[in-house]
Enzyme design. Structure first.
Site, PDB file in Angstrom:
ATOM      1  N   ASP A 214      -7.126 -23.387  44.460  1.00  0.00           N
ATOM      2  CA  ASP A 214      -6.427 -24.403  43.664  1.00  0.00           C
ATOM      3  C   ASP A 214      -6.881 -25.787  44.114  1.00  0.00           C
ATOM      4  OD1 ASP A 214      -3.310 -24.615  42.158  1.00  0.00           O
ATOM      5  OD2 ASP A 214      -4.269 -26.389  43.015  1.00  0.00           O
ATOM      6  N   MET A 215      -7.330 -26.585  43.163  1.00  0.00           N
ATOM      7  CA  MET A 215      -7.835 -27.915  43.506  1.00  0.00           C
ATOM      8  C   MET A 215      -6.685 -28.809  43.970  1.00  0.00           C
ATOM      9  SD  MET A 215     -10.887 -27.232  42.909  1.00  0.00           S
ATOM     10  CE  MET A 215     -11.555 -28.828  43.347  1.00  0.00           C
TER      11      MET A 215
ATOM     12  N   ASP B 218      -7.144 -25.899  36.937  1.00  0.00           N
ATOM     13  CA  ASP B 218      -7.681 -26.142  38.284  1.00  0.00           C
ATOM     14  C   ASP B 218      -7.471 -24.991  39.260  1.00  0.00           C
ATOM     15  OD1 ASP B 218      -4.960 -26.435  38.972  1.00  0.00           O
ATOM     16  OD2 ASP B 218      -5.454 -27.941  40.482  1.00  0.00           O
ATOM     17  N   GLU B 219      -7.191 -23.796  38.767  1.00  0.00           N
ATOM     18  CA  GLU B 219      -6.972 -22.694  39.715  1.00  0.00           C
ATOM     19  C   GLU B 219      -7.449 -21.360  39.158  1.00  0.00           C
ATOM     20  OE1 GLU B 219      -2.782 -21.571  40.258  1.00  0.00           O
ATOM     21  OE2 GLU B 219      -2.345 -22.721  38.461  1.00  0.00           O
TER      22      GLU B 219
HETATM   23  P1  TTP Z   1      -1.412 -28.563  40.038  1.00  0.00           P
HETATM   24  O1  TTP Z   1      -2.459 -27.684  40.635  1.00  0.00           O
HETATM   25  O2  TTP Z   1      -0.023 -28.037  39.960  1.00  0.00           O
HETATM   26  O3  TTP Z   1      -1.313 -29.929  40.833  1.00  0.00           O
HETATM   27  P2  TTP Z   1      -2.444 -30.783  41.494  1.00  0.00           P
HETATM   28  O4  TTP Z   1      -3.767 -30.108  41.464  1.00  0.00           O
HETATM   29  O5  TTP Z   1      -2.430 -32.157  40.917  1.00  0.00           O
HETATM   30  O6  TTP Z   1      -1.938 -30.919  42.969  1.00  0.00           O
HETATM   31  P3  TTP Z   1      -1.879 -29.802  44.112  1.00  0.00           P
HETATM   32  O7  TTP Z   1      -2.422 -28.530  43.518  1.00  0.00           O
HETATM   33  O8  TTP Z   1      -2.732 -30.334  45.226  1.00  0.00           O
HETATM   34  O9  TTP Z   1      -0.451 -29.699  44.490  1.00  0.00           O
HETATM   35  O10 TTP Z   1      -1.836 -28.998  38.578  1.00  0.00           O
HETATM   36  C1  TTP Z   1      -3.173 -29.209  38.180  1.00  0.00           C
HETATM   37  C2  TTP Z   1      -3.274 -30.375  37.236  1.00  0.00           C
HETATM   38  O11 TTP Z   1      -2.433 -30.164  36.106  1.00  0.00           O
HETATM   39  C3  TTP Z   1      -2.815 -31.688  37.841  1.00  0.00           C
HETATM   40  O12 TTP Z   1      -3.828 -32.356  38.541  1.00  0.00           O
HETATM   41  C4  TTP Z   1      -2.356 -32.448  36.629  1.00  0.00           C
HETATM   42  C5  TTP Z   1      -1.839 -31.400  35.696  1.00  0.00           C
HETATM   43  N1  TTP Z   1      -0.373 -31.386  35.759  1.00  0.00           N
HETATM   44  C6  TTP Z   1       0.333 -32.204  34.878  1.00  0.00           C
HETATM   45  O13 TTP Z   1      -0.257 -32.882  34.030  1.00  0.00           O
HETATM   46  N2  TTP Z   1       1.698 -32.241  34.971  1.00  0.00           N
HETATM   47  C7  TTP Z   1       2.409 -31.490  35.889  1.00  0.00           C
HETATM   48  O14 TTP Z   1       3.658 -31.552  35.921  1.00  0.00           O
HETATM   49  C8  TTP Z   1       1.673 -30.649  36.794  1.00  0.00           C
HETATM   50  C9  TTP Z   1       2.400 -29.837  37.814  1.00  0.00           C
HETATM   51  C10 TTP Z   1       0.293 -30.643  36.697  1.00  0.00           C
HETATM   52 MG    MG Z   2      -3.966 -28.100  42.012  1.00  0.00          MG
END
Ligand code: TTP
Ligand code: MG
Length: 386
Positions: free
Chosen positions: A9-10, A103-104
């Site tokens: 997961d990014m 992103d995962e």
């Molecule tokens: P996530 O993988 O949940 O979040 P992240 O990559 O930003 O942070 P991390 O994994 O390090 O905790 O979500 C991936 C992308 O999806 C995020 O960059 C932006 C988008 N997203 C939204 O637009 N709104 C949201 O509420 C969430 C959770 C994510």
């Molecule tokens: Mg992420």
């Protein structure tokens, strides 16, 4: 055989891409918003998280917490481009990759020990992402999907966490029930009424009580609480058909519960179909009974279809003609006879427009947040529910 599953997961994905493209943002609190009209934070860099900003927070609140932050509008096209780059690296690392959201992904590394130490291979993958894409990922390595996903989240950003079979019970016991995939705020509150707050409580709770909260999903949830998850990593293979199926831990005889599962499966199949711009002619419902005997029933349409509602309505009309009394162990939905979707071929233009809008919204959310974000509801005793 012991499985080796990776969840990658990014970190702060959208914000990291902004920091990649704008070096002057690096090391600073970057808040990405503005991709929707709601005025909430999509995500933010870890520098901003330290100040309490997080995803889904209203932007005005973020500005109060972090007045000096860099606020940018989201650039979805660019994020999709980087996403593709990352997914290509994954596919280069394992033949079995299942993309979960933008992103995962899960990667199956089982059997890779022939190529070297699996942990080292996973670390190499993590480094490759940083070197080639320029942003970081967190990785979880575990014997199943649930534990791998839990692991990747345990030491973010740029984490690398391995969960081994031994010690799983101790690791899970003190965690909040919210750490179980599928338990949201509502279920958490309901569980509290039974004094269930931690994973160890769920692991020991009678299935009858859990069924009051989770219905048909109860035994799956209890398995997860015990660290058990047999779900395979499912790469997309669309050469001939696209299918999804689910195995229950007990037998179901009632149409209403199975219909609800059918709706969920139809949505998963439809999402995969549309992601590749395809349509289908035929829907097949598969049922496996308690004695492991299985049957399939298919229905075909004169026109090509691609929308969830069409798939579900055809699957549902098939399910109605299947004997459920013997107890259903497994339920599956598959679409076949695939072709490239051509909207000019659809019969009812207005109806198609309506369905397209609804499905596109669902697809956008699923792409962004992963498939679990949306659950469509079934209206009981009403065939025209959409
Ligand atoms: P996530 O993988 O949940 O979040 P992240 O990559 O930003 O942070 P991390 O994994 O390090 O905790 O979500 C991936 C992308 O999806 C995020 O960059 C932006 C988008 N997203 C939204 O637009 N709104 C949201 O509420 C969430 C959770 C994510
Ligand atoms: Mg992420």
């Amino acid at each position: 055989m012991k499985r080796q599953i990776l969840h990658v997961d990014m970190d702060a994905f959208f914000a990291s891409v902004e920091q990649l493209d704008n070096p002057e943002y690096r090391g600073l609190p970057v808040i990405v918003g503005g991709t929707s009209a709601r005025g909430v934070v999509s995500t933010c860099s870890y520098e901003a998280r330290k100040l309490g900003v997080h995803s889904a927070m209203p932007l005005f609140q973020a500005r109060k917490l972090c007045p000096k932050g860099i606020y940018v509008n989201g650039r979805m096209e660019r994020y999709l481009e980087v996403s593709e780059q990352i997914m290509n690296i994954f596919k280069d690392s394992s033949p079995v990759v299942e993309q979960l959201s933008i992103d995962e992904a899960f990667l199956d590394f089982t059997g890779m020990d022939k190529l070297g130490n699996v942990e080292e291979l996973a670390r190499k993958l993590q480094k490759r992402i940083t070197d080639e894409v320029g942003i970081t990922a967190s990785i979880g390595l575990a014997p199943n999907k649930y534990l791998a996903k839990l692991a990747s989240d345990m030491d973010k950003p740029h984490g690398f966490v391995v969960i081994k079979e031994e010690g799983v019970a101790e690791l899970l016991a003190p965690l909040s029930v919210r750490k179980i995939f599928g338990i949201g705020k509502k279920a958490e509150e309901k569980l509290q009424e039974f004094g269930i707050t931690k994973i160890e409580h769920i692991a020991k709770t009678d299935l009858k009580i859990l069924e009051k909260v989770f219905g048909i999903n109860a035994s799956m949830i209890r398995d997860l609480a015990n660290g058990i998850d047999h779900r395979p990593v499912e790469p997309e293979d669309t050469t001939k058909s696209i299918g999804k199926e689910v195995t229950f831990s007990r037998d179901y005889t009632d149409y209403e519960s199975l219909r609800e599962v059918l709706l969920e499966l139809s949505g998963q199949v439809g999402f995969r179909l549309r992601r590749q711009g395809l349509a289908s002619d035929t829907v097949t419902v598969k049922v496996k009974y308690a004695d492991f005997k299985s049957i399939t029933r298919s229905v075909s349409s004169h026109s090509h279809f691609t929308w969830d509602e069409e798939i579900f309505n055809m699957a549902d009309s098939t399910l109605k003609n299947i004997n459920l009394k013997e107890g259903v162990r497994l339920l599956g939905v598959t679409v076949s006879n695939l072709s490239v979707f051509d909207e000019t071929e659809t019969l009812d233009f207005l109806e198609n427009q309506k369905l397209r809008e609804r499905n596109k919204t669902v697809d956008a959310l699923k792409m962004k947040f992963g498939e679990k974000i949306i659950k469509r509801g079934v209206t009981k005793n009403n065939d025209k529910k959409f």
